[in-house]
Design a protein around this motif. Structure first.
Motif, PDB file in Angstrom:
ATOM      1  N   ALA A 112       0.823  -1.206   0.000  1.00 11.21           N
ATOM      2  CA  ALA A 112       0.000   0.000   0.000  1.00 11.21           C
ATOM      3  C   ALA A 112       0.866   1.269   0.000  1.00 11.21           C
ATOM      4  CB  ALA A 112      -0.928  -0.001   1.203  1.00 11.21           C
ATOM      5  N   ASN A 113       2.183   1.078  -0.196  1.00 10.89           N
ATOM      6  CA  ASN A 113       3.161   2.173  -0.249  1.00 10.89           C
ATOM      7  C   ASN A 113       3.356   2.889   1.090  1.00 10.89           C
ATOM      8  OD1 ASN A 113       3.895   1.870  -2.982  1.00 10.89           O
ATOM      9  ND2 ASN A 113       2.057   2.987  -3.620  1.00 10.89           N
ATOM     10  N   LYS A 114       3.008   2.232   2.189  1.00  8.94           N
ATOM     11  CA  LYS A 114       3.305   2.779   3.511  1.00  8.94           C
ATOM     12  C   LYS A 114       4.759   2.457   3.849  1.00  8.94           C
ATOM     13  CE  LYS A 114      -1.367   2.590   5.466  1.00  8.94           C
ATOM     14  NZ  LYS A 114      -2.199   2.034   6.571  1.00  8.94           N
ATOM     15  N   LEU A 115       5.460   3.461   4.370  1.00  6.44           N
ATOM     16  CA  LEU A 115       6.888   3.316   4.662  1.00  6.44           C
ATOM     17  C   LEU A 115       7.149   3.141   6.152  1.00  6.44           C
ATOM     18  CD1 LEU A 115       8.235   6.163   2.363  1.00  6.44           C
ATOM     19  CD2 LEU A 115       8.380   3.704   1.921  1.00  6.44           C
ATOM     20  N   ASN A 116       8.238   2.472   6.476  1.00  4.50           N
ATOM     21  CA  ASN A 116       8.658   2.344   7.869  1.00  4.50           C
ATOM     22  C   ASN A 116      10.181   2.281   7.913  1.00  4.50           C
ATOM     23  OD1 ASN A 116       8.087   2.098  10.703  1.00  4.50           O
ATOM     24  ND2 ASN A 116       8.717  -0.041  10.573  1.00  4.50           N
ATOM     25  N   ILE A 117      10.718   2.605   9.081  1.00  2.00           N
ATOM     26  CA  ILE A 117      12.154   2.499   9.307  1.00  2.00           C
ATOM     27  C   ILE A 117      12.377   1.887  10.672  1.00  2.00           C
ATOM     28  CG2 ILE A 117      12.264   4.872  10.205  1.00  2.00           C
ATOM     29  CD1 ILE A 117      15.102   5.023   9.025  1.00  2.00           C
ATOM     30  N   PHE A 118      13.341   0.973  10.772  1.00  2.00           N
ATOM     31  CA  PHE A 118      13.666   0.408  12.080  1.00  2.00           C
ATOM     32  C   PHE A 118      15.135   0.029  12.122  1.00  2.00           C
ATOM     33  CE2 PHE A 118      13.684  -3.513   9.992  1.00  2.00           C
ATOM     34  CZ  PHE A 118      13.778  -4.616  10.834  1.00  2.00           C
ATOM     35  N   THR A 119      15.617  -0.188  13.328  1.00  2.00           N
ATOM     36  CA  THR A 119      17.034  -0.461  13.560  1.00  2.00           C
ATOM     37  C   THR A 119      17.282  -1.955  13.693  1.00  2.00           C
ATOM     38  OG1 THR A 119      17.251   1.653  14.714  1.00  2.00           O
ATOM     39  CG2 THR A 119      18.976   0.015  15.118  1.00  2.00           C
ATOM     40  N   VAL A 120      18.352  -2.419  13.076  1.00  2.00           N
ATOM     41  CA  VAL A 120      18.757  -3.816  13.198  1.00  2.00           C
ATOM     42  C   VAL A 120      20.225  -3.869  13.628  1.00  2.00           C
ATOM     43  CG1 VAL A 120      19.205  -5.959  11.938  1.00  2.00           C
ATOM     44  CG2 VAL A 120      17.090  -4.706  11.541  1.00  2.00           C
ATOM     45  N   GLY A 121      20.479  -4.606  14.700  1.00  2.00           N
ATOM     46  CA  GLY A 121      21.848  -4.783  15.184  1.00  2.00           C
ATOM     47  C   GLY A 121      22.397  -6.154  14.853  1.00  2.00           C
ATOM     48  N   TRP A 122      21.534  -7.016  14.329  1.00  2.00           N
ATOM     49  CA  TRP A 122      21.976  -8.363  13.956  1.00  2.00           C
ATOM     50  C   TRP A 122      21.963  -8.452  12.445  1.00  2.00           C
ATOM     51  CZ3 TRP A 122      18.686 -11.514  17.996  1.00  2.00           C
ATOM     52  CH2 TRP A 122      19.167 -11.221  19.282  1.00  2.00           C
ATOM     53  N   VAL A 123      23.101  -8.134  11.854  1.00  2.00           N
ATOM     54  CA  VAL A 123      23.231  -8.089  10.402  1.00  2.00           C
ATOM     55  C   VAL A 123      24.642  -8.525  10.024  1.00  2.00           C
ATOM     56  CG1 VAL A 123      23.805  -5.620  10.555  1.00  2.00           C
ATOM     57  CG2 VAL A 123      23.095  -6.581   8.376  1.00  2.00           C
ATOM     58  N   SER A 124      24.744  -9.277   8.925  1.00  2.00           N
ATOM     59  CA  SER A 124      26.061  -9.782   8.541  1.00  2.00           C
ATOM     60  C   SER A 124      26.107 -10.136   7.063  1.00  2.00           C
ATOM     61  CB  SER A 124      26.407 -11.032   9.368  1.00  2.00           C
ATOM     62  OG  SER A 124      27.652 -11.580   8.956  1.00  2.00           O
ATOM     63  N   THR A 125      27.270  -9.930   6.440  1.00  2.00           N
ATOM     64  CA  THR A 125      27.516 -10.431   5.090  1.00  2.00           C
ATOM     65  C   THR A 125      27.731 -11.935   5.183  1.00  2.00           C
ATOM     66  OG1 THR A 125      28.591  -8.370   4.453  1.00  2.00           O
ATOM     67  CG2 THR A 125      29.061 -10.301   3.109  1.00  2.00           C
ATOM     68  N   VAL A 126      27.057 -12.696   4.335  1.00  2.00           N
ATOM     69  CA  VAL A 126      27.212 -14.154   4.390  1.00  2.00           C
ATOM     70  C   VAL A 126      27.666 -14.752   3.062  1.00  2.00           C
ATOM     71  CG1 VAL A 126      25.622 -14.520   6.309  1.00  2.00           C
ATOM     72  CG2 VAL A 126      24.720 -14.459   3.976  1.00  2.00           C
ATOM     73  N   CYS A 127      27.660 -13.957   1.983  1.00  2.00           N
ATOM     74  CA  CYS A 127      28.096 -14.474   0.691  1.00  2.00           C
ATOM     75  C   CYS A 127      28.463 -13.291  -0.209  1.00  2.00           C
ATOM     76  CB  CYS A 127      26.984 -15.308   0.052  1.00  2.00           C
ATOM     77  SG  CYS A 127      27.480 -16.206  -1.434  1.00  2.00           S
ATOM     78  N   THR A 128      29.454 -13.500  -1.086  1.00  2.00           N
ATOM     79  CA  THR A 128      29.857 -12.427  -1.991  1.00  2.00           C
ATOM     80  C   THR A 128      29.305 -12.604  -3.406  1.00  2.00           C
ATOM     81  OG1 THR A 128      31.943 -13.600  -2.377  1.00  2.00           O
ATOM     82  CG2 THR A 128      31.950 -11.839  -0.736  1.00  2.00           C
ATOM     83  N   LYS A 129      29.181 -13.827  -3.870  1.00  2.00           N
ATOM     84  CA  LYS A 129      28.623 -14.114  -5.206  1.00  2.00           C
ATOM     85  C   LYS A 129      27.618 -15.234  -5.062  1.00  2.00           C
ATOM     86  CE  LYS A 129      32.688 -12.729  -7.848  1.00  2.00           C
ATOM     87  NZ  LYS A 129      33.709 -13.122  -8.848  1.00  2.00           N
ATOM     88  N   ASP A 130      26.373 -14.930  -5.122  1.00  2.00           N
ATOM     89  CA  ASP A 130      25.691 -13.651  -5.174  1.00  2.00           C
ATOM     90  C   ASP A 130      25.901 -12.888  -3.855  1.00  2.00           C
ATOM     91  OD1 ASP A 130      24.694 -14.284  -7.706  1.00  2.00           O
ATOM     92  OD2 ASP A 130      22.891 -15.183  -6.876  1.00  2.00           O
TER      93      ASP A 130
END
Length: 200
Positions: A26-44
């Motif tokens: 419905a094009n409603k926007l939100n923003i939130f904080t994430v502290g659990w984030v990580s790179t797990v692969c480069t290709k893709d």
């Protein structure tokens, strides 16, 4: 060094801390904080995030199948904290902070204009784990502030004034590196060594 033993728990610290923008159908926007984030692969290029199912952004990201990972700077730390503790179900956080947005390039979800780096992502999979679900996100496009590029077009993240999350507290990152990838096994420059011998 004497160590104490604790029961199994999430003690991986510090971690990146990011602001994620999302949009529902419905094009409603939100923003939130994430502290659990990580790179797990480069290709893709794949990034993983952990999200509680009760979060409004969980609903939005699952519904649209996309989101933007915005890297915040030191002067955004209060916004980062606020967006982590205040629910989008109760308040429009983007409006509250008067955040400027930029249109998406590879996806329809906008990014934060004040964020020096923004990763536009599409959802590859969602795996229930317990308190959180694991989202694997494929990075389709990355917006980088041109001021972070040097004369060789190398991205200098150390100029971005990024922050991290460490056991409940936010820390700024120093721009002084302790070393660079591969420095521990890099061979000494023979020419420099020969020049030193010649001077003796």
């Amino acid at each position: 060094m004497k160590k104490l033993n604790f029961k199994g728990s999430v003690m991986l610290n510090p971690t990146p801390v990011v602001l994620i923008t999302s949009k529902n159908k419905a094009n409603k926007l939100n923003i939130f904080t994430v502290g659990w984030v990580s790179t797990v692969c480069t290709k893709d290029p794949i990034v993983a995030i952990g999200v509680r199912p009760e979060r409004l952004s969980y609903e939005y990201i699952k519904e649209s199948g996309e989101c933007v990972i915005n890297l915040p700077t030191r002067n955004m730390v209060k916004i980062v904290d606020y967006c982590g503790v205040v629910s989008g179900k109760k308040e429009d956080k983007i409006k509250h902070w008067n955040l400027s947005l930029e249109e998406g390039i590879s996806i329809s979800t906008p990014s934060l204009k004040d964020s020096p780096v923004a990763l536009e992502c599409k959802v590859k999979s969602i795996t229930p784990l317990g308190t959180h679900d694991l989202f694997l996100l494929e990075v389709l496009n990355v917006k980088v502030d041109e001021s972070l590029l040097d004369s060789n077009n190398k991205i200098c993240f150390n100029k971005a004034n990024l922050i991290c999350y460490n056991h409940g507290e936010y820390y700024g990152l120093t721009d002084k590196p302790l070393g660079s990838f591969g420095y521990s096994v890099k061979k000494k420059n023979k020419r420099k060594n020969n020049n030193k011998k010649a001077l003796k």
